[in-house]
Scaffold this motif. Structure first.
Motif, short mmCIF file in Angstrom:
data_model
loop_
_atom_site.label_atom_id
_atom_site.label_comp_id
_atom_site.label_asym_id
_atom_site.label_seq_id
_atom_site.Cartn_x
_atom_site.Cartn_y
_atom_site.Cartn_z
N UNK A 94 33.87 29.68 48.20
CA UNK A 94 34.07 31.12 48.11
C UNK A 94 35.54 31.47 48.37
N UNK A 95 36.10 32.33 47.52
CA UNK A 95 37.50 32.69 47.64
C UNK A 95 37.73 33.63 48.83
N UNK A 96 38.89 33.44 49.48
CA UNK A 96 39.28 34.36 50.55
C UNK A 96 39.64 35.71 49.97
N UNK A 97 39.31 36.77 50.70
CA UNK A 97 39.60 38.14 50.26
C UNK A 97 41.02 38.51 50.72
N UNK A 98 41.87 38.87 49.74
CA UNK A 98 43.25 39.23 50.02
C UNK A 98 43.52 40.67 49.58
N UNK A 99 44.02 41.49 50.50
CA UNK A 99 44.44 42.85 50.19
C UNK A 99 45.97 42.90 50.22
N UNK A 100 46.56 43.51 49.18
CA UNK A 100 48.02 43.62 49.08
C UNK A 100 48.40 45.09 48.97
N UNK A 101 49.29 45.55 49.82
CA UNK A 101 49.89 46.88 49.70
C UNK A 101 51.30 46.71 49.17
N UNK A 102 51.62 47.41 48.07
CA UNK A 102 52.94 47.25 47.45
C UNK A 102 53.18 48.38 46.46
N UNK A 103 54.46 48.70 46.18
CA UNK A 103 54.78 49.69 45.15
C UNK A 103 54.73 49.06 43.76
N UNK A 104 53.55 48.59 43.40
CA UNK A 104 53.42 47.68 42.28
C UNK A 104 53.64 48.36 40.92
N UNK A 105 53.45 49.67 40.84
CA UNK A 105 53.67 50.36 39.56
C UNK A 105 55.06 50.98 39.44
N UNK A 106 55.89 50.86 40.48
CA UNK A 106 57.19 51.55 40.47
C UNK A 106 58.25 50.76 39.71
N UNK A 107 59.13 51.51 39.07
CA UNK A 107 60.29 50.90 38.42
C UNK A 107 61.41 50.80 39.45
N UNK A 108 61.40 49.73 40.19
CA UNK A 108 62.35 49.53 41.28
C UNK A 108 62.46 48.04 41.54
N UNK A 109 63.45 47.65 42.33
CA UNK A 109 63.57 46.25 42.70
C UNK A 109 62.36 45.76 43.47
#
Length: 413
Positions: free
Chosen positions: A1-16
């Motif tokens: 069973x895969x480990x559950x990973x939550x990621x918080x990030x500005x993933x849709x932003x046009x930025x570095x």
């Protein structure tokens, strides 16, 4: 069973940060080890339209995004890709990933944020040293006596920002999109152009973080009143791609131009403003008129555009300080001399850029000498850049970053 990973990030932003976050998430998806959910957050005023439904790679991330951050179980692994004072700890194991800072020191809030995490990942040795070398006294509020020190206590590892070698690569003239090729030829009649890429941030002359005002001034001074003059292409914008933003960039260029006598013959500076795809940026790096990448940046946590340029064989001129020296060197690129100076008050940013920190100021006269050298000896400079391209296309790819990222996480779990 895969480990559950939550990621918080500005993933849709046009930025570095947005670009870095997307690369990291693609790497984690490629490992196929985790059940991944993503909570998308804002990054300043940057547009949030970087992911496209019709792009297969983007769709992989879009399918992971949670419209509302609701969880019915605690994540096995939580990853926060932001600045450290924003780090949260929702998981059984918490990882903070940050670009770090372009100066030489970080704030107390950043140290506190990193110390909440189980592991912190930064993209360069410069970033890591900024955290490690920053130490604050802990003072008793009543006695005002030192009772200890605040310093980084949690493990910190360097994972470079890998470049997709299939996107940023050398092209022949025939491989450059014909419409793009013709557009730049029409806009820039000169046969030789320096290219600068970066956001034009707030601050007066010499104070914006990429030092674009000084870039324009040094370019004008270097080639003013000469019979043969190259061009400078500025691919820049402020926080948005609006008409108002474009006019503001034009006004900034004209403000620098007014520093010179009206009867001087100044070389041309051309503004490229607005959105560009990664494919179009690669066309720009490969266009035969574009001979060298120029940056007078005060400092970089990493310096993505500089590395992208090296992957195409474009010579790079940049300060001999901060994150980009991990993938540039004095033999195969042109590293500029200068001094560390205190950041100007206009750039002090609460909990982010601290007043007592230092950043790099390029020596203008020596930079001018380098520009002349590149203009007059381009074949020699280009051959060295091709050697660096071959090295970086082996060492700093997205695939190599994926391996390093997954090995780094595996080693602590």
């Amino acid at each position: 069973m895969k480990k559950f990973m939550l990621i918080t990030a500005p993933v849709t932003s046009r930025s570095g940060y947005g670009s870095h976050a997307r690369d990291l998430i693609w790497s984690l998806l490629d490992s196929d080890k985790y059940e991944i959910k993503v909570f998308d957050v804002r990054w300043g005023e940057c547009p949030r339209n970087a992911l496209k439904e019709d792009n297969k790679n983007d769709k992989r991330i879009l399918d992971c995004i949670m419209p509302v951050p609701q969880l019915d179980k605690q994540p096995d692994i939580y990853i926060d890709i932001r600045i450290p004072n924003e780090f949260e700890t929702f998981g059984k194991f918490n990882i903070g990933i940050t670009a770090g800072i372009e100066t030489n020191a970080v704030s107390q809030k950043w140290i506190d944020g990193c110390n909440k995490m189980d592991l912190v990942i930064v993209p360069s040795e410069h970033s890591k040293q900024g955290f490690i070398q920053t130490v604050y006294d802990k003072v008793d509020n009543n006695t005002k006596q030192k009772v200890g020190e605040l310093r980084l206590e949690k493990p910190m590892e360097v994972v470079f920002e890998g470049t997709d070698e299939d996107t940023y690569k050398p092209l022949t003239v025939d491989e450059i999109d014909s419409d793009f090729f013709d557009m730049l030829n029409e806009k820039v009649p000169e046969k030789f152009a320096f290219l600068s890429v970066g956001q034009w941030t707030k601050g007066g002359y010499g104070e914006d973080r990429k030092d674009l005002g000084k870039t324009v001034k040094v370019f004008y001074e270097t080639f003013a009143n000469k019979k043969k003059q190259p061009a400078l292409i500025l691919k820049t914008s402020g926080a948005t791609f609006s008409i108002i933003d474009r006019e503001d960039c034009i006004n900034k260029i004209n403000t620098v131009k007014k520093m010179f006598p009206s009867d001087w013959k100044l070389p041309n500076v051309y503004l490229l403003h607005g959105d560009m795809s990664t494919e179009e940026l690669n066309y720009l790096y490969n266009h035969p008129k574009v001979k060298a990448f120029l940056s007078l940046t005060h400092g970089e946590g990493y310096g993505r555009p500089l590395q992208e340029a090296t992957m195409t064989g474009l010579p790079v001129i940049a300060p001999n300080w901060s994150g980009h020296v991990d993938f540039l060197d004095t033999e195969k690129s042109l590293l500029l001399e200068g001094d560390l100076v205190q950041v100007p008050k206009s750039q002090v940013w609460n909990d982010i850029i601290i007043e007592q920190s230092l950043w790099f100021n390029v020596n203008e006269s020596k930079c001018s000498s380098v520009l002349n050298y590149v203009f007059e000896n381009h074949n020699e400079v280009k051959n060295k850049a091709k050697t660096l391209m071959n090295i970086n296309r082996e060492k700093f790819t997205h695939k190599k970053m994926t391996e390093l990222l997954n090995n780094t996480i595996d080693s602590v779990l």
